[in-house]
Design an enzyme around this catalytic site. Sequence first.
Site, PDB file in Angstrom:
ATOM      1  CG  ASP A 137      59.347  38.030  81.135  1.00 61.30           C
ATOM      2  OD1 ASP A 137      59.961  38.269  79.967  1.00 61.30           O
ATOM      3  OD2 ASP A 137      59.160  36.464  80.215  1.00 61.30           O
ATOM      4  CE1 TYR A 139      54.754  34.156  75.060  1.00 58.61           C
ATOM      5  CE2 TYR A 139      53.078  34.538  73.962  1.00 58.61           C
ATOM      6  CZ  TYR A 139      53.978  33.977  73.642  1.00 58.61           C
ATOM      7  OH  TYR A 139      53.431  32.857  73.898  1.00 58.61           O
ATOM      8  CG  HIS A 144      58.539  32.302  72.111  1.00 56.68           C
ATOM      9  ND1 HIS A 144      58.848  31.672  73.074  1.00 56.68           N
ATOM     10  CD2 HIS A 144      58.150  33.577  73.450  1.00 56.68           C
ATOM     11  CE1 HIS A 144      58.244  31.405  74.272  1.00 56.68           C
ATOM     12  NE2 HIS A 144      57.572  32.328  74.284  1.00 56.68           N
ATOM     13  NE  ARG A 153      45.632  29.668  71.018  1.00 57.74           N
ATOM     14  CZ  ARG A 153      47.124  29.864  71.977  1.00 57.74           C
ATOM     15  NH1 ARG A 153      46.547  28.967  73.408  1.00 57.74           N
ATOM     16  NH2 ARG A 153      47.608  30.385  71.702  1.00 57.74           N
ATOM     17  CD  GLU A 209      60.319  31.745  78.145  1.00 57.34           C
ATOM     18  OE1 GLU A 209      60.190  33.417  79.314  1.00 57.34           O
ATOM     19  OE2 GLU A 209      59.470  30.943  78.254  1.00 57.34           O
ATOM     20  CD  GLU A 211      62.431  36.712  78.167  1.00 56.76           C
ATOM     21  OE1 GLU A 211      62.439  37.870  78.783  1.00 56.76           O
ATOM     22  OE2 GLU A 211      61.736  35.565  78.681  1.00 56.76           O
ATOM     23  CG  ASP A 243      61.117  34.276  82.080  1.00 53.85           C
ATOM     24  OD1 ASP A 243      61.818  33.694  83.335  1.00 53.85           O
ATOM     25  OD2 ASP A 243      60.552  34.025  81.190  1.00 53.85           O
ATOM     26  NE  ARG A 247      58.879  26.365  79.079  1.00 49.93           N
ATOM     27  CZ  ARG A 247      58.791  27.436  78.422  1.00 49.93           C
ATOM     28  NH1 ARG A 247      57.974  28.363  79.119  1.00 49.93           N
ATOM     29  NH2 ARG A 247      59.511  28.594  78.179  1.00 49.93           N
ATOM     30  CD  GLN A 250      55.040  28.815  80.749  1.00 50.45           C
ATOM     31  OE1 GLN A 250      56.004  28.369  80.769  1.00 50.45           O
ATOM     32  NE2 GLN A 250      54.718  29.612  80.504  1.00 50.45           N
ATOM     33  CE1 TYR A 254      48.472  27.017  80.226  1.00 46.40           C
ATOM     34  CE2 TYR A 254      48.459  29.388  79.184  1.00 46.40           C
ATOM     35  CZ  TYR A 254      48.224  27.808  79.503  1.00 46.40           C
ATOM     36  OH  TYR A 254      47.420  27.609  77.987  1.00 46.40           O
ATOM     37  CE  LYS A 263      57.471  31.687  82.133  1.00 50.16           C
ATOM     38  NZ  LYS A 263      58.153  31.948  80.369  1.00 50.16           N
ATOM     39  CB  THR A 267      64.703  36.003  86.803  1.00 52.08           C
ATOM     40  OG1 THR A 267      63.200  35.728  86.714  1.00 52.08           O
ATOM     41  CG2 THR A 267      64.775  36.597  85.279  1.00 52.08           C
ATOM     42  CB  THR A 370      61.287  33.523  74.497  1.00 53.55           C
ATOM     43  OG1 THR A 370      61.080  33.426  75.747  1.00 53.55           O
ATOM     44  CG2 THR A 370      62.433  32.414  73.639  1.00 53.55           C
ATOM     45  CD  GLU A 384      60.451  28.993  70.588  1.00 53.41           C
ATOM     46  OE1 GLU A 384      60.682  29.983  71.145  1.00 53.41           O
ATOM     47  OE2 GLU A 384      60.735  30.237  68.925  1.00 53.41           O
TER      48      GLU A 384
HETATM   49 MN    MN Z   1      59.241  34.896  79.775  1.00 59.06          MN
END
Ligand code: MN
Length: 437
Positions: A137, A139, A144, A153, A209, A211, A243, A247, A250, A254, A263, A267, A370, A384
Amino acid sequence: MIYEINETHDQNLKSWVESANAPDTDFPIQNLPFCVFEGEEMWNIGIAIGDQILGMTACFENGLFSDHEAEMEAKYANDNADLADLMHHGASQLRKRVSEILRDDVDDATKKLVQRCMVSMSDVDFELPTFIGDYTDFYCSIYHATNVGKLFRPDNPLMPNYKWIPIGYHGRASSIVVSGEDVVRPKGQNHSKEDAPPVYIPSKALDYEMEVGFFVGKGNELGETIDIKDAEEHIFGLCLVNDWSARDIQGWEYQPLGPFLGKSFATTISPFVVTMEALAPFRVPAFERDADDPKPLDYLANEENEKFGGLDIKLEVYIQTEKMRSENIEPFLLSRSNLKDLYWTIGQMLTHHASNGCNLQTGDLMATGTVSGKEDSERGCLLEMTKRGAEPVELPSGETRKFLEDGDEIIMKGFCEREGFRRIGFGRCRGRIVPAN
Ligand code: MN
């Protein structure tokens, strides 16, 4: 090599299968996507046309693939109910022949034979189109990545590598399921109380997600790389991908090695593989980078990729909750986005994946990450959309959602439209959340 537009794309072609001529069908004669279906107790390779599935084994047995090359491709298709051989060898001749036998000007004798090889889509079950050995997968939506980055951040949302590398991680192939299968809410470590130890509980922040996935056709040998100019020769076709992402799991797991159990629990993919050839009319230039952005390194750049590497595919995500189903409320549109907004093309993703000599294999699935756009209405996941749960989505049933509840069904759609060409679509990618075990 990117496919050229040929007679199979002609917008004036009509099929004698009436449902294939409906303006809003995903499966007109110009599409002809492949699938694996169970008809009359046997798994088989099929092609979607209108609301019907054309069975390849039956076509072959009825002598419909008399053209030599189409016959060979059909044989590959019939060794087992798996698209791997077709993905490896290509399906261009087969597409041409199937387009001929489904056209409204075909002779009556042929039409009668073809009719015998069809089943109604509503009468069949679908399976994964091929055995998927590996799943990666990416990104690749800069919108996104920026929106998600901002949550963590605010001043520096994009990591310094983002504009240089198509970022990706190795996903889990064994838990890929076909559209329609229920998804069990995963359990995992939740560390939402910062001054207490984590607890092992059902996820409280389950997300989807939106995708798009692409299947590797021809692979490469271990130690060999794939030149960007040859990248598309290694891509057979596309499907929709959800996907699913927990959260809370994750967020705790992560760092430092990336996504893992947040994840790998499931899927979902759509059952139909829309071939790169069918998508030829919908090619667009690669993402237009800002003047200040770096140019991709040489191994990720060539003129064809820049001019035609993008794909104009419109994507939509809908939700239908348990309450909405019981009150007969239609699925609610959560977002719209478009594959052409990805920062990297699928050719660049594939070339980058093999750039260290990693061997890609026929049937490997790669997903884009995503797909979000610039606008607020174009956010491809709840994280998001709701800004990590801070701004819940309001549904027509009076309910709200920060993340998914048990009984929620997510339905994804994808389609291509362009003046002068027939609209084609990807079918549905749907999955419903059931309670944790
Ligand atoms: Mn994904």
